[in-house]
Motif scaffolding. Structure first.
Motif, PDB file in Angstrom:
ATOM      1  N   ILE A  64       0.841  -1.202   0.000  1.00  0.00           N
ATOM      2  CA  ILE A  64       0.000   0.000   0.000  1.00  0.00           C
ATOM      3  C   ILE A  64       0.875   1.250   0.000  1.00  0.00           C
ATOM      4  O   ILE A  64       0.668   2.190  -0.783  1.00  0.00           O
ATOM      5  CB  ILE A  64      -0.937   0.010   1.224  1.00  0.00           C
ATOM      6  CG1 ILE A  64      -1.935  -1.143   1.156  1.00  0.00           C
ATOM      7  CG2 ILE A  64      -1.682   1.348   1.320  1.00  0.00           C
ATOM      8  CD1 ILE A  64      -2.709  -1.365   2.454  1.00  0.00           C
ATOM      9  N   ASP A  67       2.825   1.737  -3.265  1.00  0.00           N
ATOM     10  CA  ASP A  67       1.957   2.204  -4.343  1.00  0.00           C
ATOM     11  C   ASP A  67       1.658   3.688  -4.209  1.00  0.00           C
ATOM     12  O   ASP A  67       1.502   4.392  -5.224  1.00  0.00           O
ATOM     13  CB  ASP A  67       0.661   1.405  -4.374  1.00  0.00           C
ATOM     14  CG  ASP A  67       0.831   0.032  -5.015  1.00  0.00           C
ATOM     15  OD1 ASP A  67       1.886  -0.206  -5.630  1.00  0.00           O
ATOM     16  OD2 ASP A  67      -0.083  -0.796  -4.896  1.00  0.00           O
ATOM     17  N   ASN A 218      -8.013   1.101   1.632  1.00  0.00           N
ATOM     18  CA  ASN A 218      -7.224  -0.096   1.365  1.00  0.00           C
ATOM     19  C   ASN A 218      -7.390  -1.165   2.443  1.00  0.00           C
ATOM     20  O   ASN A 218      -6.627  -2.131   2.494  1.00  0.00           O
ATOM     21  CB  ASN A 218      -5.754   0.276   1.216  1.00  0.00           C
ATOM     22  CG  ASN A 218      -5.518   1.157   0.004  1.00  0.00           C
ATOM     23  OD1 ASN A 218      -5.579   0.699  -1.130  1.00  0.00           O
ATOM     24  ND2 ASN A 218      -5.276   2.442   0.246  1.00  0.00           N
ATOM     25  N   ARG A 295      -5.366   1.668  -6.887  1.00  0.00           N
ATOM     26  CA  ARG A 295      -5.360   2.081  -5.480  1.00  0.00           C
ATOM     27  C   ARG A 295      -6.089   3.409  -5.312  1.00  0.00           C
ATOM     28  O   ARG A 295      -6.099   4.257  -6.201  1.00  0.00           O
ATOM     29  CB  ARG A 295      -3.928   2.271  -4.988  1.00  0.00           C
ATOM     30  CG  ARG A 295      -3.117   1.020  -4.865  1.00  0.00           C
ATOM     31  CD  ARG A 295      -3.412   0.268  -3.588  1.00  0.00           C
ATOM     32  NE  ARG A 295      -2.429  -0.784  -3.396  1.00  0.00           N
ATOM     33  CZ  ARG A 295      -2.566  -1.778  -2.538  1.00  0.00           C
ATOM     34  NH1 ARG A 295      -3.654  -1.861  -1.780  1.00  0.00           N
ATOM     35  NH2 ARG A 295      -1.622  -2.690  -2.419  1.00  0.00           N
TER      36      ARG A 295
END
Length: 317
Positions: A64, A67, A218, A295
């Motif tokens: 996460i 990204d 997320n 994302r």
């Protein structure tokens, strides 16, 4: 420089993709904010981020965060992380050169509690020292365009964590590290103070049940909360790496920097402790910017020196 997540609330949540909710009708706009340039360097070369994963991290959590960094210099659907970074790029050095739009993770290192599970600001610098090649670490000394980020896992305590800071940035002391390098620390607050440092994905006990937390985009409250703090500190490191460039006020020991002015503001209508208008996806998760690989993130707005307003790419027209 340091940041505590501001309190926000939601009285009504949308159910459809891309819909918005309004939390407040007020907006922070002030021509009186004296965001001033103090002639120090800003990060105009390519920005190289060196990540130090302190403690134990899950691969999904690291993905996460990676990204998010990759999204800064990569195209994504609007509103994008890249467009959010464009506000940072409005800041220049004394030659008129803008902060770089080229940013990436240059190297990473894992540190399994070399200084225990309780850190201070000074031992955080010692963690960075241990990570550098001159001291048998793996990270290069990069004094031109390099920034170092110590990310601590949810079981690590940090000086002033939760009570006064969710993250901070400064520069390393040559007396400790041997070099002057911009660095930041950000902690995972999931088990310590999510209601403070991961808000609005968690709410203080005294606010429940009337105020409902937002759903993390997320699926990880601690890491999704970290993303906004990482963005906060990264923007300030880029515009004020040695605490002598862009800030408001006259005291460099307590500067008001480009993200400090906009804490807790994520969309149009924000202010007074309200997050503002943000979107929700089909799962009901809240976000205000898109990133790579599909994302989505919720990141705070930044001070726009041209418009003299806190702004972001998801602002309502």
């Amino acid at each position: 420089m340091s940041v505590l997540s501001s309190v926000a609330s939601s009285s009504a949540a949308p159910t459809s993709e891309g819909s918005l909710f309004r939390l407040s009708k007020s907006t922070l706009v002030s021509p009186l904010v004296n965001m001033k340039y103090h002639n120090g360097p800003v990060l105009t070369p390519k920005i190289r981020v060196y990540l130090i994963w302190y403690g134990k991290w899950q691969a999904s959590q690291q993905a996460i965060i990676r990204d998010f960094f990759h999204s800064i210099a990569s195209p994504s659907p609007s509103p994008s992380v890249r467009a959010w970074w464009s506000t940072v790029q409005l800041y220049t050095d004394q030659t008129g050169a803008h902060i770089s739009d080229s940013l990436g993770i240059a190297a990473e290192r894992t540190d399994l509690y070399s200084h225990g599970k309780t850190l201070t600001r000074m031992t955080t610098q010692a963690v960075i020292k241990r990570s550098l090649k001159p001291y048998n670490g793996s990270l290069p000394v990069d004094a031109r365009g390099g920034v170092y980020m110590v990310l601590t896992s949810e079981d690590v305590l940090q000086q002033d964590f939760c009570s006064a800071a969710c993250g901070f940035h400064y520069f390393t002391y040559s007396s400790i590290v041997g070099f002057t390098l911009p660095y930041a620390w950000i902690g995972n607050s999931a088990k310590q103070c999510a209601d403070t440092c991961a808000y609005p994905f968690a709410v203080p006990f005294y606010m429940a049940p009337t105020i409902q937390p937002l759903k993390a985009p997320n699926g990880d409250i601690g890491v999704d909360g970290m993303i906004s703090v990482i963005g906060h500190e990264l923007a300030e490191m880029s515009s004020n790496p040695l605490i002598n460039a862009w800030f408001a006020g006259t005291d460099p020991e307590a500067p008001t920097e480009i993200a400090d002015l906009c804490e807790g503001m994520y969309g149009t209508g924000a202010g007074g402790g309200y997050a503002g208008m943000v979107a929700q996806d089909k799962r009901g998760a809240s976000y205000n910017v898109n990133g790579v690989r599909g994302r989505r993130f919720l990141v705070q707005w930044l001070w726009n020196p041209v418009k003299k307003i806190c702004s972001g790419p998801n602002a309502a027209a």
